[in-house]
Design a protein around this motif. Structure first.
Motif, PDB file in Angstrom:
ATOM      1  N   PRO A  35      38.059  56.304  38.011  1.00  0.00           N
ATOM      2  CA  PRO A  35      37.948  55.423  39.178  1.00  0.00           C
ATOM      3  C   PRO A  35      37.844  53.962  38.744  1.00  0.00           C
ATOM      4  N   ILE A  36      38.435  53.114  39.537  1.00  0.00           N
ATOM      5  CA  ILE A  36      38.365  51.681  39.250  1.00  0.00           C
ATOM      6  C   ILE A  36      37.899  50.950  40.507  1.00  0.00           C
ATOM      7  N   HIS A  37      37.465  49.718  40.316  1.00  0.00           N
ATOM      8  CA  HIS A  37      37.114  48.923  41.491  1.00  0.00           C
ATOM      9  C   HIS A  37      37.615  47.505  41.293  1.00  0.00           C
ATOM     10  N   ARG A  38      37.941  46.893  42.404  1.00  0.00           N
ATOM     11  CA  ARG A  38      38.389  45.496  42.410  1.00  0.00           C
ATOM     12  C   ARG A  38      37.527  44.728  43.401  1.00  0.00           C
ATOM     13  N   THR A  39      37.075  43.563  42.967  1.00  0.00           N
ATOM     14  CA  THR A  39      36.235  42.710  43.813  1.00  0.00           C
ATOM     15  C   THR A  39      37.080  41.636  44.469  1.00  0.00           C
ATOM     16  N   VAL A  40      36.928  41.504  45.791  1.00  0.00           N
ATOM     17  CA  VAL A  40      37.691  40.520  46.554  1.00  0.00           C
ATOM     18  C   VAL A  40      36.709  39.497  47.114  1.00  0.00           C
ATOM     19  N   PRO A  41      36.869  38.220  46.779  1.00  0.00           N
ATOM     20  CA  PRO A  41      35.903  37.198  47.198  1.00  0.00           C
ATOM     21  C   PRO A  41      36.091  36.757  48.649  1.00  0.00           C
ATOM     22  N   VAL A  42      35.893  37.668  49.573  1.00  0.00           N
ATOM     23  CA  VAL A  42      35.943  37.300  50.991  1.00  0.00           C
ATOM     24  C   VAL A  42      34.634  37.754  51.628  1.00  0.00           C
ATOM     25  N   LYS A  43      34.011  36.869  52.376  1.00  0.00           N
ATOM     26  CA  LYS A  43      32.736  37.191  53.011  1.00  0.00           C
ATOM     27  C   LYS A  43      32.973  38.064  54.246  1.00  0.00           C
ATOM     28  N   LEU A  86      43.061  43.678  51.180  1.00  0.00           N
ATOM     29  CA  LEU A  86      42.890  45.129  51.061  1.00  0.00           C
ATOM     30  C   LEU A  86      43.867  45.801  50.093  1.00  0.00           C
ATOM     31  N   ILE A  87      45.088  45.278  49.994  1.00  0.00           N
ATOM     32  CA  ILE A  87      46.122  45.968  49.211  1.00  0.00           C
ATOM     33  C   ILE A  87      46.580  45.162  47.990  1.00  0.00           C
ATOM     34  N   LEU A  96      22.827  50.422  46.940  1.00  0.00           N
ATOM     35  CA  LEU A  96      23.050  51.111  45.672  1.00  0.00           C
ATOM     36  C   LEU A  96      24.512  50.988  45.241  1.00  0.00           C
ATOM     37  N   ALA A  97      25.437  51.207  46.167  1.00  0.00           N
ATOM     38  CA  ALA A  97      26.860  51.080  45.831  1.00  0.00           C
ATOM     39  C   ALA A  97      27.181  49.659  45.377  1.00  0.00           C
ATOM     40  N   ASP A  98      26.617  48.687  46.063  1.00  0.00           N
ATOM     41  CA  ASP A  98      26.804  47.277  45.717  1.00  0.00           C
ATOM     42  C   ASP A  98      26.386  47.030  44.266  1.00  0.00           C
ATOM     43  N   LEU A  99      25.192  47.487  43.906  1.00  0.00           N
ATOM     44  CA  LEU A  99      24.661  47.225  42.575  1.00  0.00           C
ATOM     45  C   LEU A  99      25.441  47.996  41.504  1.00  0.00           C
ATOM     46  N   LEU A 100      25.840  49.209  41.807  1.00  0.00           N
ATOM     47  CA  LEU A 100      26.632  49.988  40.850  1.00  0.00           C
ATOM     48  C   LEU A 100      27.962  49.302  40.548  1.00  0.00           C
ATOM     49  N   LEU A 101      28.589  48.760  41.582  1.00  0.00           N
ATOM     50  CA  LEU A 101      29.861  48.067  41.372  1.00  0.00           C
ATOM     51  C   LEU A 101      29.652  46.775  40.586  1.00  0.00           C
ATOM     52  N   GLN A 102      28.541  46.093  40.838  1.00  0.00           N
ATOM     53  CA  GLN A 102      28.236  44.896  40.044  1.00  0.00           C
ATOM     54  C   GLN A 102      28.066  45.246  38.570  1.00  0.00           C
ATOM     55  N   GLN A 103      27.574  46.455  38.316  1.00  0.00           N
ATOM     56  CA  GLN A 103      27.366  46.908  36.933  1.00  0.00           C
ATOM     57  C   GLN A 103      28.583  47.662  36.387  1.00  0.00           C
ATOM     58  N   ASN A 104      29.695  47.592  37.109  1.00  0.00           N
ATOM     59  CA  ASN A 104      30.952  48.226  36.679  1.00  0.00           C
ATOM     60  C   ASN A 104      30.783  49.730  36.479  1.00  0.00           C
ATOM     61  N   ASP A 143      28.743  39.197  50.968  1.00  0.00           N
ATOM     62  CA  ASP A 143      29.332  38.117  50.175  1.00  0.00           C
ATOM     63  C   ASP A 143      30.692  38.451  49.583  1.00  0.00           C
ATOM     64  N   ARG A 144      31.158  39.695  49.757  1.00  0.00           N
ATOM     65  CA  ARG A 144      32.433  40.076  49.147  1.00  0.00           C
ATOM     66  C   ARG A 144      32.927  41.409  49.697  1.00  0.00           C
ATOM     67  N   LEU A 145      34.147  41.737  49.330  1.00  0.00           N
ATOM     68  CA  LEU A 145      34.735  43.034  49.646  1.00  0.00           C
ATOM     69  C   LEU A 145      34.988  43.764  48.338  1.00  0.00           C
ATOM     70  N   GLU A 146      34.532  45.016  48.260  1.00  0.00           N
ATOM     71  CA  GLU A 146      34.781  45.836  47.071  1.00  0.00           C
ATOM     72  C   GLU A 146      35.785  46.934  47.424  1.00  0.00           C
ATOM     73  N   LEU A 147      36.757  47.150  46.546  1.00  0.00           N
ATOM     74  CA  LEU A 147      37.751  48.210  46.721  1.00  0.00           C
ATOM     75  C   LEU A 147      37.579  49.212  45.588  1.00  0.00           C
ATOM     76  N   VAL A 148      37.321  50.466  45.936  1.00  0.00           N
ATOM     77  CA  VAL A 148      37.195  51.532  44.943  1.00  0.00           C
ATOM     78  C   VAL A 148      38.389  52.465  45.105  1.00  0.00           C
ATOM     79  N   ILE A 149      39.100  52.731  43.987  1.00  0.00           N
ATOM     80  CA  ILE A 149      40.305  53.561  44.018  1.00  0.00           C
ATOM     81  C   ILE A 149      40.110  54.761  43.100  1.00  0.00           C
ATOM     82  N   VAL A 150      40.409  55.940  43.638  1.00  0.00           N
ATOM     83  CA  VAL A 150      40.342  57.176  42.856  1.00  0.00           C
ATOM     84  C   VAL A 150      41.737  57.796  42.847  1.00  0.00           C
ATOM     85  N   SER A 151      42.237  58.062  41.645  1.00  0.00           N
ATOM     86  CA  SER A 151      43.541  58.715  41.506  1.00  0.00           C
ATOM     87  C   SER A 151      43.376  59.993  40.699  1.00  0.00           C
TER      88      SER A 151
END
Length: 1019
Positions: free
Chosen positions: A707-715, A748-749, A521-529, A694-702
Motif C-alpha cells: 500500500p502507498i499513500h500520497r499527501t495532497v496539500p488541500v485544506k 483526487l486522481i 490514528l489514520a492521520d498519524l500513521l500516514l504522517q509516519q509513512n 489541513d490536507r487530503l490523504e490518498l491511500v492506494i491498495v493494489s
C-alpha cells in the motif's frame, strides 16, 4: 425493597400472643399474673402501631423516628419475657428503619440478630424477610456480590414456601419483588443478561396475575436493560408496551408515564434523533410541572409506589447517576417528583448540549442543580455539576470548568461513585489539555484510566486513551501516541462487537465523537509513512461511521449470503473486522503500561472499600490508611511522565521511529484483500481518500505492491467548497462543470496517476470519505477526458463489508416497479413533501422487461409495500423507478416512495429479504448538501442497509435526473448486461460513455450520465 402494611400485619398474625406465651412459658410460670400477658399484648400493639407508621408510602424521617421509638419499646418487652418470635419481629422492624435512614451498620446488626433468632426457631415462614433486607443493605453499600449472596437464599426460601403452599400466603407478590431486586443488582454491576433474565421471570408472574401496573414497571426496567445492550428497537418496544399497560389499567399514574417518557427520550437521544428525544422529554416535563403544582394527583398508595419504582432509586442511598434510565426501588418523601424533574431537565439539557446550544443547556443544568441542592442529593449534585463543567469547557471558560468539575469530583468521592470519579478526572484532564498544560493533563488521564479499568468502564477508558494519544501527539511523540490510539480503537471495537457500545451518560460526557479516534490514528500513521496500517484503520472507520449512522443493531443478524465462484456456497457478511495488530514494540509498551495501571487499580480498590465505611464508624487506623491511599493515588499523576521517560520505553520508541515506513506487520486482512484483488483479474485498485483539516490523504491498495499513500496539500474547507461548486454546476444541464471537476481530478486522481499506471489499473474500487460521497468519481475531468472514459468505477462502503472475489452470473430477470401517476404527500419526521408520478417511468420499466426475459412489471397502486416487498427475492434485479430521498440525519429521514404513496425508510430496508438479489436499482433518488454537517453518511447507509438485507450491489442516483435521461441510460445499461461478459460496473461505464459520446447531444452533459453510482459488489 419495601413490603406493604398488609405483609407486616400477616407477619404479626404468625406471632400471635398465644405463640409468644408458648415461647415464654417458663417466665410466666414464675409470675402467672395478667400483667405479663397484658405487657406482651402491649408489645404487639406497639409493634403494630410502629408498622402502621413505617410501612407506608411517602414516609418521612419523622415517621421513621416515631416508628423506631415504638419498635424499641416493644423489643424491650419481648426481651423481658423471652418472647423470641416477637423479639425477631421487632429486630427486623428496627433494622428496616435504620436501612431507610441510611444507617447501614446499625441496620446490619439488628437484621442479622433477627435472622439468627428465626433460624434457631426454624421459622422458615419468615426467614426470608431479614435475608432480603440484609441484601438491600449491602446493595446500598455498593457490595453487590454480598447483596446477591443474601437475595438468592431469600428467593429460594420464598419459592419453597410457595411450592409447598400455592394457595396460602401471597408469596407471588413478594417473589416478583425479589426477582426485580436481583435483576436490579445485576443491572448495576453491568451484567445485563442475568438482569434481563430475572426481570423477565418477574414479568411472566405479573402477566399471569393480570398485574398491569407491575407489568408496566417491569417492562420499563427491561427496556432499560435493552438500551444498555444497544438493542434500541427492543428498548423502545418495551417502553411502549409499558405505556400501553398503564393506559389500560391506571392512566392516572402520571409519574410512571413521566419516567417512561424520560426513558424513551433517552433512547431516541442515543439514536441521534434529537427532535424525537426532545418531543418525549417535553411530554415528561409537562407531567412533572403539573405534579409540582398539584394539578395532577396520584389515585392511591399503589400509584405512588409505582411512581417511586419507575424512577428507580432509594433517595437516601442512590447508586445510579441520572442522565439515563434507572431501574430498581425508590423511596423517600416526594423523591419521585424531585428526581424525575431533575432527570428530565438533565435529559433536555443533554439534547441542547449535543446540538451545540450551550446557553440553553446551561440554564437547564442549573435548574437541575438547584433541585438537587434543595433535596441535598449528593449524587445528583455531582452529575449536574459535571454537566455544567462540560458546558463551560466547550465555551472556553476554563476556570469555571475546573471549579465545577472539582466540586463534582468531591461529591462523587463523598458518595463513593468511582465511575463518576473516573469520568470527572478525565474531564479535568481535558480542561488542562485545552490550555496546553500537557503534564497536568497526562497525570489526570493516567489516574482516570486506572479508575476506568478498576470499575470496568470500557467506554470511558477508550475515550481517555484517545485523549492520552492526543496529548502525546501534541508533545511530538507520534510513536507513543499511535500506541495509545491503537489501544483506544481496539477497545472501541471490542465494545461494539460485544454489543455494549451504547452511548450512555458516561460516554456522552465526552465532547469528541467515536469516529474521531479512527481519523486521528489514520492521520498519524500516514504522517509516519505507515499506509498499510492506515488502510486497515480507514476500513474500520467506514464501519464505525455506518454504525454511528444506522445505530448499533445489537440484536439483528445479517441476512447476507454472498455467493462464491462455486454455485451454492455461502459466506456471511463480515461485520466484525479484526482489531488492529500492535507492533512488537507497541505490545511491550502496552504491557509495561498495564503493569503500572495494575498497581493503581489495587490502590483504588482498597480506597473504595475504606470510603464505603461511614466516617463516623471508621477506626483511627482506617482513617490513617485512607489518607495514605489518597496521597498515593494522587502521586500516580506523576507516574506517567516517569513511564514515558524511562530508558526501556525510550528505547522502544526509538526502535519504532527507526522502522517507520518499513511495515513488516502480518496484516492478515490486508493480505486477504490483495488476494481478492488478484483473483478479480480486473486490474483493480482500492482508493481510500481521507479528508483532514489541513490536507487530503490518498491511500492506494493494489494486488501486487505494498500500500502507498500520497499527501495532497488541500485544506478540508477548500475541498468542500469545490465540492459545493461542482454540485451546483453539474445539477444544471447547460452549465459548464469542467472547471470544478478538473480541480477535484487534480486533487483526487492526478497525484496517483503514476501509481495507477504502474498497477495497470482498469478499475477503481472507491471508498469515499465525507462530502466526497456526494461526488460521482466518474465525472472528474482531466482537461481532455472524463474519468469514466479511462476507468470502471465501483463504490464500496468498506472492503471488510464487501466480498469482492465472487462474480455472480449475468442476471436474467427483474422485478421492475414504477410510480407513474398521481400525487402523494409523504410525511417524514417534522416535514412533509409532495411527490408526483414519473412520466417516463412506465416506459423505463417496460423496456427493462423487454430486454430481460422473465421480468415482471408492477405499476402504481399495485406497486405497494405489501405486494412488492415479498416478491423481491424472486428476482435477480429489483428495479424501482420511483422517488427516493437520501437526507443527512437519521435513517428514518431517508426513504423510498411506493406507487400507492406509502414509503419505506432506510431503517425499514434492513428487514427486507434480498439474499437472492444481485442488484437493486433506484433510478430516481436524490441527495442534498443542504447542511454544513452533511457528510454523505446517508449514501453510505443506503449501500450498507441493502447489502445487510442480502443484495450484492445497489445502483442509485445522487440527484434526480430527467425522466428521458434516466430511461436512455437504463436502456443502455440493461442492453450491456444482456450482451453478457461484462460486470455490473462495466455495464454502467458502457451506458455512461454511450450517453456521453452519443449522437443525441441532449444527454452529453454529466448531469444525465454521471448521477448513477454503483455501491457494493459490482465486479
Amino acid at each position: 425493597m419495601q413490603f406493604s402494611p398488609i405483609l407486616a400485619t400477616l407477619l404479626l398474625a404468625v406471632t400471635s400472643p398465644a405463640l409468644v406465651l408458648y415461647h415464654s412459658q417458663l417466665i410466666l410460670a414464675q409470675a402467672p399474673t395478667p400483667t405479663a400477658e397484658e405487657r406482651l399484648t402491649e408489645a404487639i400493639m406497639l409493634n403494630n402501631q410502629g408498622e402502621g407508621i413505617v410501612y407506608k408510602d411517602l414516609v418521612g424521617l419523622a415517621d421513621l423516628q416515631a416508628g423506631l421509638e415504638l419498635f424499641q419499646q416493644s423489643l424491650a418487652i419481648f426481651k423481658q419475657y423471652g418472647a423470641k418470635a416477637g423479639e425477631a419481629n421487632s429486630l427486623v422492624n428496627i433494622g428496616y428503619v435504620y436501612l431507610r435512614k441510611g444507617e447501614y451498620p446499625k441496620a446490619l446488626d439488628f437484621l442479622q440478630s433477627a435472622l439468627d433468632i428465626r433460624r434457631k426457631l426454624r421459622d422458615k415462614e419468615n426467614e426470608w424477610i431479614p435475608l432480603s433486607y440484609i441484601a438491600e443493605v449491602y446493595l446500598n453499600l455498593g457490595d453487590y456480590q454480598k447483596a446477591i449472596d443474601f437475595y438468592q437464599p431469600a428467593l429460594k426460601v420464598l419459592q419453597e414456601l410457595k411450592a409447598a403452599n400455592p394457595q396460602g400466603y401471597n408469596y407471588t407478590t413478594s417473589e416478583t419483588i425479589l426477582l426485580a431486586d436481583i435483576g436490579s443488582v445485576y443491572f448495576r454491576t453491568g451484567k445485563y443478561s442475568p438482569a434481563l433474565e430475572f426481570y423477565q421471570q418477574s414479568l411472566t408472574i405479573q402477566k399471569a396475575k393480570g398485574d398491569k401496573s407491575g407489568t408496566a414497571q417491569t417492562l420499563n426496567n427491561i427496556g432499560v436493560v435493552y438500551l444498555n445492550l444497544g438493542n434500541y428497537a427492543q428498548a423502545l418496544d418495551s417502553y411502549q408496551q409499558g405505556l400501553k399497560n398503564l393506559q389500560e389499567c391506571c392512566s392516572t399514574f402520571y409519574g410512571t408515564q413521566a419516567a417512561i417518557f424520560n426513558n424513551i427520550s433517552g433512547a431516541y437521544f442515543s439514536l441521534g434523533q434529537y427532535q424525537k428525544s426532545l418531543e418525549f422529554a417535553e411530554k415528561s416535563t409537562n407531567i412533572y410541572k403539573k405534579l409540582g403544582t398539584g394539578e395532577y394527583k396520584s389515585t392511591d398508595e399503589q400509584a405512588i409506589k409505582l411512581l417511586y419504582n419507575a424512577l428507580g432509586q432509594n433517595a437516601q442511598a442512590l447508586q445510579q447517576v441520572t442522565n439515563r434510565a434507572n431501574v430498581g426501588d425508590a423511596f423517600g418523601k416526594d423523591s419521585f417528583q424531585f428526581q424525575g424533574a431533575a432527570l428530565n431537565l438533565n435529559n433536555i439539557g443533554q439534547i441542547y448540549f449535543s446540538l451545540g446550544k450551550y446557553d440553553e443547556a446551561l440554564k437547564l443544568y442549573q435548574q437541575a442543580l438547584e433541585i438537587y441542592k434543595q433535596n441535598n442529593y449528593k449524587l445528583g449534585l455531582a452529575v449536574a455539576l459535571n454537566n455544567i463543567g462540560r458546558v463551560y469547557q466547550n465555551l472556553g471558560n476554563y476556570n469555571q470548568a475546573l471549579e465545577y468539575n472539582q466540586q463534582a469530583l468531591a461529591n462523587y468521592r463523598e458518595v463513593g461513585d468511582r465511575t463518576g470519579e473516573g469520568v470527572t478526572i478525565s474531564n479535568l484532564g481535558q480542561v488542562y489539555q485545552k490550555q496546553n498544560q500537557y503534564d497536568q493533563a497526562l497525570g489526570l488521564y493516567q489516574q482516570a484510566v486506572a479508575i476506568h479499568r478498576e470499575v470496568e468502564d470500557k467506554i470511558s477508558e477508550a475515550a481517555t486513551l484517545k485523549f492520552l494519544g492526543d496529548v502525546l501527539a501534541a508533545q511530538n511523540q507520534p510513536p507513543l501516541a499511535i500506541a495509545f490510539y491503537k489501544q483506544s480503537v481496539n477497545l472501541t471495537e471490542t465494545i461494539r462487537q460485544s454489543l455494549r457500545g451504547v452511548p450512555t451518560d458516561v460516554q456522552k460526557s465526552y465532547t469528541e465523537t467515536v469516529s474521531e479516534r479512527y481519523r486521528r490514528l489514520a492521520d498519524l500513521l500516514l504522517q509516519q509513512n505507515r499506509p498499510a496500517e492506515a488502510q486497515q484503520v480507514l476500513d474500520l472507520l467506514k464501519i464505525q461511521e455506518v454504525s454511528d449512522y444506522i445505530g448499533n443493531r445489537g440484536a439483528s443478524t445479517p441476512k447476507v449470503t454472498n455467493r462464491n465462484t462455486q454455485r451454492g456456497s455461502t459466506a456471511t457478511l463480515a461485520v466484525t473486522p479484526e482489531k488492529l495488530p500492535l507492533k512488537p514494540q507497541e505490545e511491550q509498551i502496552s504491557q509495561k503500561y498495564s503493569a503500572i495501571q495494575d498497581k493503581a487499580i489495587a490502590l483504588g480498590k482498597e480506597l473504595t472499600t475504606l470510603r464505603k465505611i461511614p466516617p463516623q464508624t471508621r477506626t483511627a487506623t482506617q482513617e490513617k490508611r485512607l489518607a495514605e491511599l489518597v496521597k498515593l493515588e494522587q502521586s500516580t499523576n506523576a507516574e506517567f511522565n516517569k513511564f514515558i521517560k524511562s530508558p526501556s520505553v525510550v528505547a522502544l520508541v526509538q526502535q519504532l521511529s527507526a522502522t517507520s515506513g518499513q511495515e513488516n506487520l502480518n496484516l492478515r486482512q490486508l493480505n486477504s484483500l490483495r488476494d481478492n484483488l488478484r483473483q478479480l483479474n480486473q486490474k483493480a485498485v482500492l482508493l481510500y481518500p481521507l479528508v483532514l483539516d489541513d490536507r487530503l490523504e490518498l491511500v492506494i491498495v493494489s494486488a501486487d505492491a505494498p500500500p502507498i499513500h500520497r499527501t495532497v496539500p488541500v485544506k478540508a474547507a477548500e475541498l468542500n467548497q469545490t465540492i459545493n461548486e461542482f454540485r451546483e454546476a453539474i445539477l444544471v444541464p447547460y452549465k459548464n462543470s469542467k472547471t470544478p471537476a478538473n480541480k477535484l481530478y487534480n486533487w483526487l486522481i492526478k497525484p496517483i496517476e503514476n501509481d495507477l499506471k504502474q498497477a495497470e489499473a482498469k478499475t477503481i474500487i472507491y471508498a469515499p470519505d465525507g462530502k466526497l460521497r456526494y461526488v460521482p468519481l466518474a465525472a472528474l475531468y482531466d482537461g481532455q477526458n472524463w474519468l469514466v472514459q479511462k476507468f470502471v468505477i465501483n463504490n464500496i462502503t468498506s472492503a471488510s463489508l464487501t466480498k469482492l472475489v465472487n462474480q455472480p452470473p449475468t442476471p436474467s430477470n427483474a422485478l421492475a416497479a414504477a410510480f407513474t401517476k398521481g400525487e402523494y404527500t409523504v410525511a417524514v419526521g417534522q416535514r412533509q413533501e409532495m411527490f408526483s408520478g414519473l412520466e417516463f417511468a412506465k416506459a423505463e420499466v417496460e423496456n427493462v422487461a423487454k430486454i430481460l426475459p422473465g421480468s415482471k412489471v408492477i405499476l402504481d397502486k399495485d406497486f405497494n409495500p405489501n405486494a412488492t416487498i415479498p416478491q423481491m427475492n424472486d428476482y435477480k434485479i429489483v428495479h424501482l423507478a420511483t422517488h427516493g430521498k437520501l437526507v443527512n440525519g437519521s435513517p428514518e429521514d431517508s426513504f423510498i416512495v411506493f406507487g400507492d404513496g406509502e414509503h419505506a425508510t432506510l431503517r425499514d430496508i434492513e428487514n427486507w429479504s434480498l439474499s437472492n438479489v444481485d442488484l437493486v436499482v433506484l433510478s430516481a433518488c436524490q441527495t442534498g448538501l443542504g447542511e454544513k454537517s452533511a457528510n454523505g453518511q446517508e449514501i453510505l447507509g443506503l449501500g450498507y442497509q441493502i447489502q445487510l438485507a442480502g443484495a450484492k450491489a445497489t445502483m442509485a442516483s445522487l440527484w434526480a435526473v430527467s425522466d428521458g435521461g434516466t430511461q436512455a441510460l437504463m436502456n443502455e445499461f440493461y442492453a450491456a448486461l444482456k450482451a453478457g461478459k461484462v460486470t455490473k460496473s462495466e455495464a454502467l461505464q458502457k451506458a455512461q460513455i454511450a450517453l456521453l459520446t452519443g449522437k443525441n447531444s441532449e444527454f452529453n452533459h454529466p448531469y444525465y450520465w454521471s448521477a448513477f453510482i454503483l455501491i457494493g459488489n459490482g465486479l
